[in-house]
Scaffold this motif. Structure first.
Motif, PDB file in Angstrom:
ATOM      1  N   SER A  83      45.418  45.290  39.924  1.00 49.19           N
ATOM      2  CA  SER A  83      46.594  44.797  39.215  1.00 49.19           C
ATOM      3  C   SER A  83      47.909  45.322  39.782  1.00 49.19           C
ATOM      4  CB  SER A  83      46.509  45.171  37.731  1.00 49.19           C
ATOM      5  OG  SER A  83      46.469  46.582  37.571  1.00 49.19           O
ATOM      6  N   LEU A  84      47.867  46.472  40.457  1.00 49.26           N
ATOM      7  CA  LEU A  84      49.111  47.088  40.917  1.00 49.26           C
ATOM      8  C   LEU A  84      49.849  46.214  41.923  1.00 49.26           C
ATOM      9  CD1 LEU A  84      51.019  49.499  40.832  1.00 49.26           C
ATOM     10  CD2 LEU A  84      49.579  50.623  42.550  1.00 49.26           C
ATOM     11  N   ILE A  85      49.120  45.517  42.787  1.00 52.21           N
ATOM     12  CA  ILE A  85      49.741  44.694  43.820  1.00 52.21           C
ATOM     13  C   ILE A  85      50.544  43.551  43.215  1.00 52.21           C
ATOM     14  CG2 ILE A  85      47.752  43.155  44.094  1.00 52.21           C
ATOM     15  CD1 ILE A  85      50.181  44.417  46.839  1.00 52.21           C
ATOM     16  N   ALA A  86      50.284  43.234  41.950  1.00 47.22           N
ATOM     17  CA  ALA A  86      50.953  42.099  41.311  1.00 47.22           C
ATOM     18  C   ALA A  86      52.185  42.510  40.520  1.00 47.22           C
ATOM     19  CB  ALA A  86      49.973  41.362  40.403  1.00 47.22           C
ATOM     20  N   GLY A  88      46.064  44.342  48.933  1.00 47.99           N
ATOM     21  CA  GLY A  88      46.883  45.167  48.056  1.00 47.99           C
ATOM     22  C   GLY A  88      47.571  46.329  48.731  1.00 47.99           C
ATOM     23  N   GLU A  89      47.772  47.366  47.954  1.00 46.97           N
ATOM     24  CA  GLU A  89      48.622  48.486  48.347  1.00 46.97           C
ATOM     25  C   GLU A  89      47.959  49.416  49.368  1.00 46.97           C
ATOM     26  OE1 GLU A  89      46.536  49.651  44.442  1.00 46.97           O
ATOM     27  OE2 GLU A  89      47.515  47.859  45.270  1.00 46.97           O
ATOM     28  N   PHE A 141      53.326  49.455  35.446  1.00 48.43           N
ATOM     29  CA  PHE A 141      53.313  48.290  36.334  1.00 48.43           C
ATOM     30  C   PHE A 141      52.267  47.246  35.951  1.00 48.43           C
ATOM     31  CE2 PHE A 141      54.732  51.885  39.103  1.00 48.43           C
ATOM     32  CZ  PHE A 141      56.055  51.508  39.178  1.00 48.43           C
ATOM     33  N   TYR A 142      52.193  46.920  34.673  1.00 48.93           N
ATOM     34  CA  TYR A 142      51.293  45.832  34.271  1.00 48.93           C
ATOM     35  C   TYR A 142      51.769  45.283  32.927  1.00 48.93           C
ATOM     36  CZ  TYR A 142      49.164  49.313  31.130  1.00 48.93           C
ATOM     37  OH  TYR A 142      48.967  50.261  30.161  1.00 48.93           O
ATOM     38  N   SER A 143      51.269  44.113  32.596  1.00 50.57           N
ATOM     39  CA  SER A 143      51.579  43.496  31.312  1.00 50.57           C
ATOM     40  C   SER A 143      50.339  42.773  30.799  1.00 50.57           C
ATOM     41  CB  SER A 143      52.727  42.483  31.449  1.00 50.57           C
ATOM     42  OG  SER A 143      52.311  41.376  32.242  1.00 50.57           O
ATOM     43  N   GLU A 186      42.922  31.523  44.893  1.00 47.39           N
ATOM     44  CA  GLU A 186      42.530  30.111  44.953  1.00 47.39           C
ATOM     45  C   GLU A 186      41.655  29.819  46.167  1.00 47.39           C
ATOM     46  OE1 GLU A 186      45.988  27.706  44.901  1.00 47.39           O
ATOM     47  OE2 GLU A 186      46.560  28.217  42.835  1.00 47.39           O
ATOM     48  N   LYS A 187      41.858  30.568  47.259  1.00 48.17           N
ATOM     49  CA  LYS A 187      41.104  30.350  48.501  1.00 48.17           C
ATOM     50  C   LYS A 187      39.772  31.079  48.510  1.00 48.17           C
ATOM     51  CE  LYS A 187      44.428  27.975  50.487  1.00 48.17           C
ATOM     52  NZ  LYS A 187      44.259  26.552  50.874  1.00 48.17           N
ATOM     53  N   SER A 188      39.583  32.031  47.605  1.00 48.84           N
ATOM     54  CA  SER A 188      38.428  32.925  47.663  1.00 48.84           C
ATOM     55  C   SER A 188      37.191  32.319  47.008  1.00 48.84           C
ATOM     56  CB  SER A 188      38.770  34.255  46.986  1.00 48.84           C
ATOM     57  OG  SER A 188      37.639  35.083  46.920  1.00 48.84           O
ATOM     58  N   ARG A 189      36.042  32.673  47.554  1.00 48.34           N
ATOM     59  CA  ARG A 189      34.772  32.182  46.995  1.00 48.34           C
ATOM     60  C   ARG A 189      34.197  33.149  45.961  1.00 48.34           C
ATOM     61  NH1 ARG A 189      31.862  30.289  51.006  1.00 48.34           N
ATOM     62  NH2 ARG A 189      33.619  30.264  52.428  1.00 48.34           N
ATOM     63  N   LEU A 190      34.566  34.449  46.038  1.00 54.21           N
ATOM     64  CA  LEU A 190      34.100  35.442  45.072  1.00 54.21           C
ATOM     65  C   LEU A 190      35.254  36.404  44.820  1.00 54.21           C
ATOM     66  CD1 LEU A 190      31.665  36.564  43.418  1.00 54.21           C
ATOM     67  CD2 LEU A 190      31.231  38.104  45.354  1.00 54.21           C
ATOM     68  N   ARG A 191      35.690  36.509  43.569  1.00 47.76           N
ATOM     69  CA  ARG A 191      36.901  37.261  43.226  1.00 47.76           C
ATOM     70  C   ARG A 191      36.512  38.528  42.469  1.00 47.76           C
ATOM     71  NH1 ARG A 191      38.801  31.529  40.824  1.00 47.76           N
ATOM     72  NH2 ARG A 191      39.249  30.499  42.804  1.00 47.76           N
ATOM     73  N   VAL A 192      36.837  39.667  43.066  1.00 46.95           N
ATOM     74  CA  VAL A 192      36.441  40.968  42.516  1.00 46.95           C
ATOM     75  C   VAL A 192      37.696  41.692  42.049  1.00 46.95           C
ATOM     76  CG1 VAL A 192      35.220  43.123  42.949  1.00 46.95           C
ATOM     77  CG2 VAL A 192      34.522  41.028  44.156  1.00 46.95           C
ATOM     78  N   PHE A 193      37.818  41.885  40.751  1.00 46.58           N
ATOM     79  CA  PHE A 193      39.023  42.462  40.153  1.00 46.58           C
ATOM     80  C   PHE A 193      38.736  43.873  39.652  1.00 46.58           C
ATOM     81  CE2 PHE A 193      42.052  42.086  36.247  1.00 46.58           C
ATOM     82  CZ  PHE A 193      42.996  42.878  36.880  1.00 46.58           C
ATOM     83  N   ASP A 194      39.338  44.861  40.308  1.00 52.35           N
ATOM     84  CA  ASP A 194      39.293  46.247  39.850  1.00 52.35           C
ATOM     85  C   ASP A 194      40.590  46.477  39.085  1.00 52.35           C
ATOM     86  OD1 ASP A 194      39.121  48.930  39.434  1.00 52.35           O
ATOM     87  OD2 ASP A 194      38.850  49.496  41.529  1.00 52.35           O
ATOM     88  N   VAL A 195      40.522  46.541  37.773  1.00 53.96           N
ATOM     89  CA  VAL A 195      41.709  46.473  36.921  1.00 53.96           C
ATOM     90  C   VAL A 195      42.762  47.508  37.310  1.00 53.96           C
ATOM     91  CG1 VAL A 195      42.561  46.630  34.558  1.00 53.96           C
ATOM     92  CG2 VAL A 195      40.396  45.491  35.014  1.00 53.96           C
TER      93      VAL A 195
END
Length: 291
Positions: free
Chosen positions: A124-127, A10-11, A156-158, A141-150
């Motif tokens: 979310s900001l990077i998206a 990300g950023e 800049f989000y929807s 899709e490539k990751s084995r563990l996905r950690v999302f810090d909202v």
């Protein structure tokens, strides 16, 4: 045995404060604290071919952060953010749009390093831009563990973007305001923290763990088998920049060392409070000094 390491995507940017500028960006902050806590971490990001970008590379070297996947783009500027810190330490960000990290393109090299990593951390900001957004979903899709810090940053989000990211998340971190927004989107805005988080767990069964940070009121943890509350450590707040990122890094670092959830939350609380008592998101410290 596979080496344990984390990729933060990300950023990366300069936070411009009245006291001067400091290196920032949520993924960069998480990366820094993971490394401080003994978990090897790399950041995938992008800077401009300008003086601000060159200064970032020097700062990454000083902070001992791997810059292998910090690419450079010639036709977009390095990111800067105007930061206003209030009297109580609250922070308002003015984030410049159309910058280098909005245009991160995927490659076999970064897809490979994500595939081999123990976890992928993203927000979310990077998206906000279609280019980096497309890369994010490829890496997920490539990751084995996905950690999302909202980490919602207006405008800049929807709804569609955030719900799409929640669909592919394994570990979710959010704060009370973000819980309010997501709960409203899901038509479940009433009720306690617990009932609304439980609804998210049912709505998105792929989310195995949820961390709800509550500032001075501590944090709450939820999984299918466990629910815990952790108090915040007392601290005289200087600014809250990066304190949530430090919390996430502390939790992940201890989790990857196979410590208990309770211990992981405790160290997360200590580090988060320490950062809130310092200026900027990446102060120098030794873990033993704060325990």
């Amino acid at each position: 045995m596979r080496e344990k390491y984390v990729i933060c995507f990300g950023e990366i940017l300069w936070d411009n404060l009245k006291e001067g500028r400091m290196l920032g960006g949520a993924p960069l902050n998480v990366c820094y604290h993971l490394n401080k806590l003994g978990i090897k971490s790399k950041i995938i990001t992008q800077i401009g071919s300008d003086q601000d970008g060159q200064a970032i590379l020097k700062e990454l070297k000083r902070l001992k952060i791997d810059s292998t996947f910090c690419s450079t783009i010639s036709n977009k500027p390095t990111s800067t953010v105007e930061v206003d810190v209030g009297d109580a330490g609250e922070v308002v960000y003015d984030i410049v749009d159309d910058v280098a990290w909005d245009y991160i393109e995927s490659s076999p090299a970064i897809e490979s390093v994500v595939n081999e990593a123990s976890a992928l951390v993203f927000g979310s900001l990077i998206a906000r831009n279609p280019v980096s957004q497309e890369t994010l979903f490829k890496l997920v899709e490539k990751s084995r563990l996905r950690v999302f810090d909202v980490n919602l940053r207006h405008p800049f989000y929807s709804k569609n973007l955030i719900l799409s990211l929640l669909e592919v998340t394994n570990i979710l971190k959010l704060n009370a305001i973000e819980l309010d927004i997501i709960s409203d989107w899901l038509g479940n805005s009433d009720g306690s923290f617990d009932s609304r988080v439980n609804y998210i767990q049912r709505y998105f069964p792929g989310i195995e763990e949820i961390i709800l940070t509550l500032g001075g009121d501590g944090a709450k943890y939820y999984s299918a088998s466990e629910q815990l509350t952790i108090n915040a450590q007392p601290v005289k707040i200087k600014d809250t920049i990066g304190s949530g990122d430090a919390f996430l890094a502390g939790f992940l670092a201890y989790k990857m060392e196979e410590r208990s959830v309770k211990d992981s939350l405790k160290i997360a609380s200590h580090i988060s409070s320490y950062v809130a008592g310092q200026q900027g998101a990446c102060p120098d410290y030794r873990l033993e000094d704060m325990l």
